[in-house]
Design a protein around this motif. Structure first.
Motif, PDB file in Angstrom:
ATOM      1  N   ALA A 114      32.470  54.848  25.588  1.00  0.00           N
ATOM      2  CA  ALA A 114      33.514  54.931  26.608  1.00  0.00           C
ATOM      3  C   ALA A 114      32.987  54.386  27.930  1.00  0.00           C
ATOM      4  O   ALA A 114      31.859  54.703  28.327  1.00  0.00           O
ATOM      5  N   PRO A 115      33.779  53.593  28.636  1.00  0.00           N
ATOM      6  CA  PRO A 115      33.306  53.020  29.903  1.00  0.00           C
ATOM      7  C   PRO A 115      33.348  54.045  31.030  1.00  0.00           C
ATOM      8  O   PRO A 115      34.084  55.041  30.979  1.00  0.00           O
ATOM      9  N   ILE A 116      32.570  53.762  32.078  1.00  0.00           N
ATOM     10  CA  ILE A 116      32.651  54.542  33.311  1.00  0.00           C
ATOM     11  C   ILE A 116      33.764  53.909  34.145  1.00  0.00           C
ATOM     12  O   ILE A 116      33.649  52.774  34.602  1.00  0.00           O
ATOM     13  N   LEU A 117      34.843  54.631  34.359  1.00  0.00           N
ATOM     14  CA  LEU A 117      36.046  54.050  34.954  1.00  0.00           C
ATOM     15  C   LEU A 117      35.999  54.014  36.480  1.00  0.00           C
ATOM     16  O   LEU A 117      36.600  53.140  37.097  1.00  0.00           O
ATOM     17  N   GLY A 118      35.326  54.967  37.107  1.00  0.00           N
ATOM     18  CA  GLY A 118      35.226  54.951  38.561  1.00  0.00           C
ATOM     19  C   GLY A 118      36.584  55.090  39.226  1.00  0.00           C
ATOM     20  O   GLY A 118      37.262  56.116  39.095  1.00  0.00           O
ATOM     21  N   HIS A 119      37.006  54.046  39.944  1.00  0.00           N
ATOM     22  CA  HIS A 119      38.231  54.103  40.736  1.00  0.00           C
ATOM     23  C   HIS A 119      39.464  53.658  39.953  1.00  0.00           C
ATOM     24  O   HIS A 119      40.587  53.846  40.431  1.00  0.00           O
ATOM     25  N   GLY A 120      39.294  53.100  38.791  1.00  0.00           N
ATOM     26  CA  GLY A 120      40.421  52.495  38.101  1.00  0.00           C
ATOM     27  C   GLY A 120      40.850  53.228  36.842  1.00  0.00           C
ATOM     28  O   GLY A 120      40.171  54.118  36.335  1.00  0.00           O
ATOM     29  N   ASP A 121      42.009  52.824  36.348  1.00  0.00           N
ATOM     30  CA  ASP A 121      42.519  53.233  35.039  1.00  0.00           C
ATOM     31  C   ASP A 121      42.602  54.747  34.886  1.00  0.00           C
ATOM     32  O   ASP A 121      42.146  55.316  33.892  1.00  0.00           O
ATOM     33  N   TYR A 122      43.195  55.400  35.851  1.00  0.00           N
ATOM     34  CA  TYR A 122      43.379  56.852  35.736  1.00  0.00           C
ATOM     35  C   TYR A 122      44.351  57.210  34.628  1.00  0.00           C
ATOM     36  O   TYR A 122      44.276  58.302  34.052  1.00  0.00           O
ATOM     37  N   GLN A 123      45.280  56.309  34.303  1.00  0.00           N
ATOM     38  CA  GLN A 123      46.244  56.607  33.249  1.00  0.00           C
ATOM     39  C   GLN A 123      45.587  56.753  31.884  1.00  0.00           C
ATOM     40  O   GLN A 123      46.187  57.327  30.965  1.00  0.00           O
ATOM     41  N   ALA A 124      44.354  56.249  31.735  1.00  0.00           N
ATOM     42  CA  ALA A 124      43.660  56.370  30.449  1.00  0.00           C
ATOM     43  C   ALA A 124      43.205  57.788  30.163  1.00  0.00           C
ATOM     44  O   ALA A 124      42.907  58.122  29.015  1.00  0.00           O
ATOM     45  N   ASP A 125      43.138  58.618  31.186  1.00  0.00           N
ATOM     46  CA  ASP A 125      42.698  59.998  30.994  1.00  0.00           C
ATOM     47  C   ASP A 125      43.879  60.848  30.546  1.00  0.00           C
ATOM     48  O   ASP A 125      44.955  60.789  31.145  1.00  0.00           O
ATOM     49  N   PRO A 126      43.722  61.658  29.514  1.00  0.00           N
ATOM     50  CA  PRO A 126      44.840  62.522  29.073  1.00  0.00           C
ATOM     51  C   PRO A 126      45.345  63.452  30.168  1.00  0.00           C
ATOM     52  O   PRO A 126      46.495  63.882  30.131  1.00  0.00           O
ATOM     53  N   ALA A 127      44.501  63.733  31.154  1.00  0.00           N
ATOM     54  CA  ALA A 127      44.933  64.617  32.238  1.00  0.00           C
ATOM     55  C   ALA A 127      46.081  64.005  33.029  1.00  0.00           C
ATOM     56  O   ALA A 127      46.915  64.736  33.586  1.00  0.00           O
ATOM     57  N   PHE A 128      46.138  62.692  33.086  1.00  0.00           N
ATOM     58  CA  PHE A 128      47.211  62.046  33.839  1.00  0.00           C
ATOM     59  C   PHE A 128      48.565  62.362  33.217  1.00  0.00           C
ATOM     60  O   PHE A 128      49.496  62.793  33.906  1.00  0.00           O
ATOM     61  N   ALA A 129      48.709  62.142  31.903  1.00  0.00           N
ATOM     62  CA  ALA A 129      49.976  62.433  31.237  1.00  0.00           C
ATOM     63  C   ALA A 129      50.293  63.921  31.284  1.00  0.00           C
ATOM     64  O   ALA A 129      51.463  64.320  31.437  1.00  0.00           O
ATOM     65  N   GLU A 130      49.282  64.752  31.207  1.00  0.00           N
ATOM     66  CA  GLU A 130      49.495  66.201  31.261  1.00  0.00           C
ATOM     67  C   GLU A 130      50.067  66.620  32.615  1.00  0.00           C
ATOM     68  O   GLU A 130      51.038  67.387  32.675  1.00  0.00           O
ATOM     69  N   GLU A 131      49.484  66.113  33.695  1.00  0.00           N
ATOM     70  CA  GLU A 131      49.970  66.482  35.014  1.00  0.00           C
ATOM     71  C   GLU A 131      51.355  65.904  35.277  1.00  0.00           C
ATOM     72  O   GLU A 131      52.202  66.551  35.912  1.00  0.00           O
ATOM     73  N   ARG A 132      51.605  64.711  34.806  1.00  0.00           N
ATOM     74  CA  ARG A 132      52.926  64.125  35.010  1.00  0.00           C
ATOM     75  C   ARG A 132      53.990  64.950  34.296  1.00  0.00           C
ATOM     76  O   ARG A 132      55.075  65.203  34.840  1.00  0.00           O
ATOM     77  N   GLU A 133      53.693  65.383  33.063  1.00  0.00           N
ATOM     78  CA  GLU A 133      54.663  66.174  32.331  1.00  0.00           C
ATOM     79  C   GLU A 133      54.906  67.513  33.016  1.00  0.00           C
ATOM     80  O   GLU A 133      56.037  68.020  33.035  1.00  0.00           O
ATOM     81  N   ARG A 134      53.852  68.099  33.594  1.00  0.00           N
ATOM     82  CA  ARG A 134      54.014  69.362  34.301  1.00  0.00           C
ATOM     83  C   ARG A 134      54.919  69.195  35.517  1.00  0.00           C
ATOM     84  O   ARG A 134      55.768  70.053  35.803  1.00  0.00           O
ATOM     85  N   LEU A 135      54.762  68.097  36.223  1.00  0.00           N
ATOM     86  CA  LEU A 135      55.606  67.860  37.390  1.00  0.00           C
ATOM     87  C   LEU A 135      57.061  67.646  36.986  1.00  0.00           C
ATOM     88  O   LEU A 135      57.986  68.156  37.623  1.00  0.00           O
ATOM     89  N   LEU A 136      57.279  66.885  35.915  1.00  0.00           N
ATOM     90  CA  LEU A 136      58.644  66.637  35.458  1.00  0.00           C
ATOM     91  C   LEU A 136      59.301  67.912  34.956  1.00  0.00           C
ATOM     92  O   LEU A 136      60.490  68.155  35.199  1.00  0.00           O
ATOM     93  N   ALA A 137      58.517  68.739  34.277  1.00  0.00           N
ATOM     94  CA  ALA A 137      59.075  69.995  33.779  1.00  0.00           C
ATOM     95  C   ALA A 137      59.426  70.936  34.926  1.00  0.00           C
ATOM     96  O   ALA A 137      60.396  71.702  34.850  1.00  0.00           O
TER      97      ALA A 137
END
Length: 780
Positions: free
Chosen positions: A739-762
């Motif tokens: 797995a690459p070290i992402l640093g500042h980019g590609d936050y959408q690749a982390d499952p936490a991104f989809a999890e937080e987005r779904e929590r906000l929508l809910a």
């Protein structure tokens, strides 16, 4: 929504109430960050369509989602994704790299927004803004004076008046009395009048660029609205209706700075002629005209200062007035005075010959002294403001604005001195037949080597600190990935990335030290000129051999280093606007600089946020007005700053319908520390309480983004624990390859991104979203 768009140009929103069939539709508005991207990448679909906007900035959807409002059943449980693409506001063709030459103007404009947070003390805040505007005015005069030094003094006065220099540059032959056999243009006054067209043209070019970029970037009118009874915008100016519409102030400052530049050229071309008329006992008419010229210059300078001091920004309302008489009359009057001065200087004066150099030391010395006094006074005012509401997280304990203003003045002085020195070397070569530029400019160019030595020392100190922090992070990485097979190389790479990312928090140390050193060296250069009257090498004669050698080396290296600096500046700028990787490396500093409106200097690069923030505000208001649906504002990096600024521009009733998701965000790490008056803890806490919900994601390997650090219980509510980076230490079932070290980019690749987005929508359920006002109020 079509009717809403039709009324956009009028600054008001009127249109249909929410559509019942679309009331359950959710929207995810994505805003990219530094470096930009394409709508295809943001929406993860090769087929996209522009639904609003133009080639500069626009909102895109996937083709399949273009009519999502008409098919709400297809979007139950999932949002309609939209991408706001604004990268063309700050990037584009390589010619925009020339904006880097306006770097001192941009830096001094930043100082205006770096004032410490305070409550009350309105007069002190106004004094702070006034001092920064005056510092910006001195930079304009300095730039034009440097152009006058090159065109009038070095070229027309010294080189054209010296036979050896004119012979080496044949294009000056018609200006040389020796080579043209005392031709018509060889008279000193006529040479100066002709050369004065160069700095005058530069001033007019700056006026044109400022006016054109304002029309393209900053003339977008924000949403016109009436404040609600419970609305409170005192915690940050970003929520005020007129914050992103500084039309009146920019127009006034543009007129004043244009007039100041033209008056500087007028003084440079008319001053030598007036001095000759006064000393040589020439015709009485010319002597009287010279006195009238001096009087007109004094009156013009007073008017320019009055315009700069008279009025600052008006943010509590949309200031749509325009001082048309002043904006047109002041530059026009300066042009008329300049044209009359050209006629006066070009009058035949027998016996007038160009010898020595024009008296530029007084001009540049006075500017340097004025800038030093302004910066010191600004520091006192900033310290007074900081003590009313101290915050240890504020950069340089409230002195960030004065430090940055000092850097702007230093950049202007070094660039002026370096250009003048390099042109003098090019014209004269190694013959030593020309007196050269004013001694002060040589001193200013000579301070570059010692400043670089201090900078190297700072870099060494930071490198040592990073090496020590790497050892600490190595142990932290091992704890974060317990149970994994140890890989020394992998652990060291992750620890090094974290340690390097932490260097961002040490930027204040470097800015503070360099500013203090430049203030001391600038004062030393001014004292050296006043006490010795010679260049550093001449002043060191008769002293110790080491001191003499150091002075000679600094003087010799200074002009070459500034020439190299100009080349690196332009090439780096072109590379940054063409190469995506290079732009991501240095783009954050540029995007921070051009995020803020031109409040202190009208010739600074244009403010892209005065287009982007109204765009986002209009889009959110039209969506909530037309559908009453849910909305998640998702911003990455600099996009999170634009998202926060746009959310502040909404009415509280609309703001409560919005959830905010930020990732890789510099809201607190950069903006909160360096711009506490607008992004300090009070402002960010207010934003958290006024939106429906706010979640922030960050990584320890990210050099730009960080936690929001809200005080008390608000902190965990906003900041999620640092995301793991990389997602997997070694090879796993989910990550069979490293797995690459992402640093500042590609936050959408982390499952936490989809999890937080779904929590906000809910959280933003339709029944929890306030509906439109029953009275059909047209304003949003």
């Amino acid at each position: 929504m079509e009717r809403a768009r039709e009324h956009a140009s009028e600054g008001k929103l009127s249109g249909p109430a929410q559509r019942p069939e679309a009331a359950d539709t959710a929207l995810e508005l994505l805003v990219h960050g530094v470096g930009g991207t394409t709508p295809e990448e943001m929406l993860d679909d090769p087929r996209t369509v522009r639904i609003s906007g133009d080639d500069t900035a626009a909102v895109y959807r996937r083709v399949d989602d273009a009519d999502a409002e008409r098919r709400p059943d297809d979007y139950r449980g999932k949002p309609v994704p939209e991408a706001y693409v604004w990268c063309n506001l700050t990037s584009g063709n390589g010619t925009r790299a020339l904006w880097l030459l306006l770097l001192p103007f941009m830096v001094v404009n930043l100082a205006h927004w770096m004032r410490p947070a305070t409550r009350g003390r309105t007069r002190t805040v106004r004094l702070y803004g006034l001092l920064v505007r005056l510092a910006g005015l001195t930079l304009t005069v300095l730039l034009v004076a440097a152009a006058c030094e090159v065109a009038l003094d070095l070229t027309a006065w010294q080189c054209a008046g010296t036979r050896a220099c004119a012979e080496a540059h044949s294009w000056l032959g018609f200006l040389s009395p020796d080579l043209s056999d005392n031709g018509w243009w060889s008279r000193p006054g006529r040479r100066l009048a002709l050369a004065a067209l160069v700095p005058a043209g530069l001033t007019c070019l700056l006026w044109y660029l400022s006016h054109r970029t304002w029309s393209a970037y900053e003339s977008q009118q924000p949403v016109s609205r009436r404040p609600e009874p419970a609305e409170e915008t005192g915690r940050t100016g970003l929520g005020r209706p007129g914050f992103w519409y500084g039309r009146r102030l920019v127009a006034r400052l543009r007129a004043a700075h244009t007039a100041a530049g033209l008056l500087t050229v007028t003084a440079a071309v008319g001053g030598p002629a007036a001095r000759f008329d006064r000393e040589a006992g020439g015709p009485a008419v010319l002597g009287i005209l010279g006195l009238l010229l001096y009087a007109a210059l004094v009156v013009g300078a007073v008017v320019v200062l009055w315009v700069v001091c008279r009025r600052g920004r008006i943010e509590h309302r949309l200031d749509q007035e325009l001082d048309a008489t002043l904006v047109r009359g002041l530059p026009l009057g300066s042009i008329i005075l300049f044209a009359l001065t050209l006629l006066y200087a070009g009058w035949s004066r027998p016996g007038w010959h160009s010898t020595g150099r024009l008296p530029g030391d007084t001009t540049f010395g006075g500017l340097a002294l004025a800038q030093g006094l302004l910066v010191i006074t600004l520091g006192v005012v900033a310290r007074v403001l900081y003590r009313t509401r101290p915050d240890p997280r504020t950069a340089l304990r409230g002195l960030a604005g004065p430090a940055v203003a000092m850097l702007a003045c230093a950049l202007g002085g070094v660039m002026s001195g370096g250009v003048a020195q390099r042109v003098a070397d090019w014209l004269d070569g190694t013959r030593g037949s020309l007196p050269g530029p004013p001694v002060l400019l040589t001193w200013q160019a000579s301070v570059i080597p010692p400043t670089l030595l201090v900078l190297l020392g700072l870099c060494g100190r930071l490198a040592l600190r990073t090496w020590r922090l790497r050892a600490v992070e190595t142990r932290a990485v091992e704890l974060d990935y317990l149970g994994e097979a140890k890989d020394t190389t992998r652990t060291g790479r992750i620890a090094s990335t974290r340690a390097m990312a932490a260097l961002t928090d040490r930027a204040s140390l470097m800015v503070g030290v360099i500013s203090f050193v430049t203030l001391l060296l600038g004062a030393g250069a001014l004292v050296g000129v006043l006490t010795t009257g010679g260049a550093p090498a001449q002043a060191a004669r008769g002293s110790y051999a080491f001191v003499r050698g150091a002075a000679e080396a600094a003087q010799a290296l200074g002009s070459w280093l500034i020439g190299l600096g100009f080349i690196l500046l332009v090439t780096s700028g072109r590379r940054a606007y063409k190469d995506q990787a290079a732009r991501r490396t240095i783009g954050i500093l540029w995007d921070v600089g051009t995020f803020w409106p031109r409040a202190a200097h009208p010739f600074a690069p244009p403010c892209y946020a005065e287009r982007a923030v109204p765009d986002l505000t209009w889009r959110m208001v039209t969506w909530t007005r037309a559908t009453g649906g849910r909305l998640v504002l998702s911003g990455h990096s600099q996009g999170s700053v634009l998202a926060a600024a746009a959310a502040w521009q909404l009415k509280p009733s609309v703001r409560r319908r919005v959830a905010l998701l930020t990732y890789g965000s510099p809201l607190e790490r950069l903006y909160g520390r360096w711009f506490p008056a607008h992004f300090g803890p009070a402002a960010l806490t207010s934003l958290h309480r006024e939106v429906d919900c706010w979640r922030n994601l960050y990584r320890l390997t990210d050099p730009i983004g960080g936690p929001v650090r809200l005080p008390g219980d608000c902190g965990p509510q906003v900041d999620r624990a640092p995301l793991k980076d990389p997602l997997a230490y070694g090879r796993t079932q989910e990550h069979p390859l490293p797995a690459p070290i992402l640093g500042h980019g590609d936050y959408q690749a982390d499952p936490a991104f989809a999890e937080e987005r779904e929590r906000l929508l809910a959280r933003l359920r339709p029944e929890a979203v306030p509906g439109p006002r029953p009275d059909g109020d047209a304003t949003a």
